[in-house]
Structures are given as structure tokens and as C-alpha cells.
Design a protein around this motif. Sequence first.
Motif, PDB file in Angstrom:
ATOM      1  N   ASP A  80       0.828  -1.205   0.000  1.00  0.00           N
ATOM      2  CA  ASP A  80       0.000   0.000   0.000  1.00  0.00           C
ATOM      3  C   ASP A  80       0.866   1.260   0.000  1.00  0.00           C
ATOM      4  O   ASP A  80       1.853   1.348   0.740  1.00  0.00           O
ATOM      5  N   ARG A 140      -0.935 -10.764   5.897  1.00  0.00           N
ATOM      6  CA  ARG A 140      -1.260  -9.333   6.051  1.00  0.00           C
ATOM      7  C   ARG A 140      -0.911  -8.847   7.458  1.00  0.00           C
ATOM      8  O   ARG A 140      -0.308  -7.771   7.643  1.00  0.00           O
ATOM      9  N   SER A 164      -2.376  -4.976   0.551  1.00  0.00           N
ATOM     10  CA  SER A 164      -3.744  -5.338   0.168  1.00  0.00           C
ATOM     11  C   SER A 164      -3.673  -6.614  -0.661  1.00  0.00           C
ATOM     12  O   SER A 164      -2.762  -6.784  -1.478  1.00  0.00           O
ATOM     13  N   SER A 193      -9.928  -4.770  -2.714  1.00  0.00           N
ATOM     14  CA  SER A 193      -9.311  -4.469  -1.415  1.00  0.00           C
ATOM     15  C   SER A 193      -8.747  -3.058  -1.396  1.00  0.00           C
ATOM     16  O   SER A 193      -8.898  -2.318  -0.405  1.00  0.00           O
ATOM     17  N   LYS A 194      -8.105  -2.648  -2.483  1.00  0.00           N
ATOM     18  CA  LYS A 194      -7.544  -1.299  -2.551  1.00  0.00           C
ATOM     19  C   LYS A 194      -8.653  -0.249  -2.572  1.00  0.00           C
ATOM     20  O   LYS A 194      -8.548   0.816  -1.940  1.00  0.00           O
ATOM     21  N   ARG A 205      -7.793  -0.433   1.506  1.00  0.00           N
ATOM     22  CA  ARG A 205      -6.491  -1.080   1.634  1.00  0.00           C
ATOM     23  C   ARG A 205      -6.320  -1.810   2.979  1.00  0.00           C
ATOM     24  O   ARG A 205      -7.191  -1.787   3.815  1.00  0.00           O
ATOM     25  N   ASN A 206      -5.174  -2.470   3.102  1.00  0.00           N
ATOM     26  CA  ASN A 206      -4.838  -3.262   4.293  1.00  0.00           C
ATOM     27  C   ASN A 206      -5.943  -4.263   4.619  1.00  0.00           C
ATOM     28  O   ASN A 206      -6.400  -4.356   5.762  1.00  0.00           O
ATOM     29  N   GLN A 207      -6.362  -4.998   3.604  1.00  0.00           N
ATOM     30  CA  GLN A 207      -7.410  -6.003   3.822  1.00  0.00           C
ATOM     31  C   GLN A 207      -7.330  -7.063   2.722  1.00  0.00           C
ATOM     32  O   GLN A 207      -6.622  -6.900   1.725  1.00  0.00           O
ATOM     33  N   THR A 208      -8.057  -8.145   2.939  1.00  0.00           N
ATOM     34  CA  THR A 208      -8.109  -9.246   1.992  1.00  0.00           C
ATOM     35  C   THR A 208      -9.512  -9.362   1.408  1.00  0.00           C
ATOM     36  O   THR A 208     -10.504  -9.325   2.152  1.00  0.00           O
TER      37      THR A 208
END
Length: 318
Positions: free
Chosen positions: A196, A259, A279, A306-307, A311-314
Motif C-alpha cells: 500500500d 497481512r 492489500s 481491497s484497494k 487497503r490493508n485487507q483481503t
Amino acid sequence: MPRLTVNVRDFHWGIQALDTIDVGLVVIDINYEVCLWNSFMQNYSGIVSTKIMTKNLFEVVPDLPEEWLKAKIDAAVKLDTRTFSRWEDRPYVFHFKNYSPYTNKSTIMYQNMVVTPLKSLNGDVSHVCIMIQDVSDIAKNKLHLEQSNQHLSNMSRTDGLTQLLNRSYWESLLMKKYEKIIATEAPASLVIFDIDHFKKVNDTFGHAAGDDVIRKTAEVLRKTARASDHCGRYGGEEFTVLLPNTTVDQARYFAERLRKRIEAEVVSTEQGEIRYTISLGVCAFDKRFRTHSEWLEHADKALYESKGQGRNQTTVVA
């Protein structure tokens, strides 16, 4: 029968000639007792002929591969034919040190061996001659060539910065695995992710620090993945993982574990500490995918979801 006469002087010259050749010569009888031990053998073994003549070879030289060598000798005697051993099959028979200036990095003498049956006057095999040839130079050159070829092969499929599979090799591997998955109907999943706000990392800390972040990401990925997983750097800050024999739920667990590990990492640079996130997109194999590229495209769409969602996720797509 004609009388056999032996010229002792000529015989003596013959023995001296055997001592001058640059190969090891050992003659033993069928009880493995030594009858000839030439200078080559004396020089490299440190055992003088007077200490080994008429004695059992395996008692005086205990580090020989006794069972294997006896089988070679016995086969030569029973079949009345030569037997051989090449250094590629067994690097050495006698554990001699290598003193060649061209192969000084190698500590052992690589050897080829020939075992020749010797007949007595009545025509029966009574002795065998073991010839040991030093092939360290040949072996070293071949081993060096093989190592160089392996290094070039690794370079052609490995990303230089991360030591993960490079994009072209990873995609070719995916294509092959895709065909196998279709045939076996085994579960498999793809994970694609990127770092990210990576441009901001480069702009703030510099490209060298950005490379450190990419290397750290690859390191964490390797630690998280199984030996059977195929991890690649797809380009820039983007990474791909093929997870064989992995259901979508297992792939989601893998992605979330990766993650969280990345989120907990800190990359220290001269400009300061860098904390960052990734992400991820996950897509399990489905028969509806007509090509491996279509499968990858679905995983890529999941990544962009995810973005787009912060972000910072699946994100997992069916």
C-alpha cells in the motif's frame, strides 16, 4: 611344453617401470592380500610397501568401502572380466588428499578405478589388479561447469532483488500447474497482493529504502508460505502466490496471516522507521476459468477491490 625362462634383470626393470607411472597400482590375491603396492599408492596413502605387502588390504587400509570393493573384486574374479568405477558414481575409493594446484579448493582426490583379473600359468584367475586414476582436474572442471549452469538457470527464473520467482517464470509455472489442476481436480488458490502507498515510501524515504521494504516483504512471504507454495514477484511492489491443494478458506487464512505479519513489521532506515501494509486478493480455482490468465485476472480484481475499499485487507472472489 616349452620351458619358461625369466630374465631377472628385465623383471626388475619392469617393476621399476610400474613405479614411475602416474596411476595407483595394487595387486592382490583372491584372499585380498597385497602383492604389489606402487609408489603412487605409497605417496598418497603414506603407507610404505613394506608395511602392507602380504597383508590383507582391508586390514591395513580400514577406511575403504569394504563391502562395495569386495563385490567389485569378486565379480572380476568370478566373471573373468574387468569391473569399473567412475568418480561420478563414487567420488573416490581410496581416501587420498588432492594436491593439484589447479584444484586446490577440493580436498579429496576424485578417482576412476579399474579392477582387472590376472591369470596364473594354469589359466585360473589368481590375482586382481586395482588401478586408481586421479581425475580431480576433470571432476573439478565438470563440477564447476554444472554449478555455473545451475547458477545461470537460477538467475533466469529468479528475481534479483527478492530471490523469489520472477514474473515470466512464475507465469510459466502457473500455466503448467493450471493444466495439472484441471486433470486432477485438486483444489488450488491464487493470492495476489501489493504494498500500500508504495510510491509514498519511495518519495519519502528514497528508492533504496523502498528496495528494503520489498526485500522485507519477500522475506515475510517466504516465512509464511509452505515449501510447496510458489511465490513470485510479479512486478514493482506486486507479488503473487500459487497455493496448491488449498481451498478458498485456507487461502483466506494464509492471506490474513501474511497481512497481519506485514502490518507488524518495521523496516529501519537511515531516514527513519517504515511501517507499511499490504492489500490482497484471493481466488480459488474454478472449472469455469478457460485459461490460467483468466484465473489470475479474477485474483487481480479481488486485489483492486481491497484497494478500493480502503487497503490493508483481503478480498476473496468466488
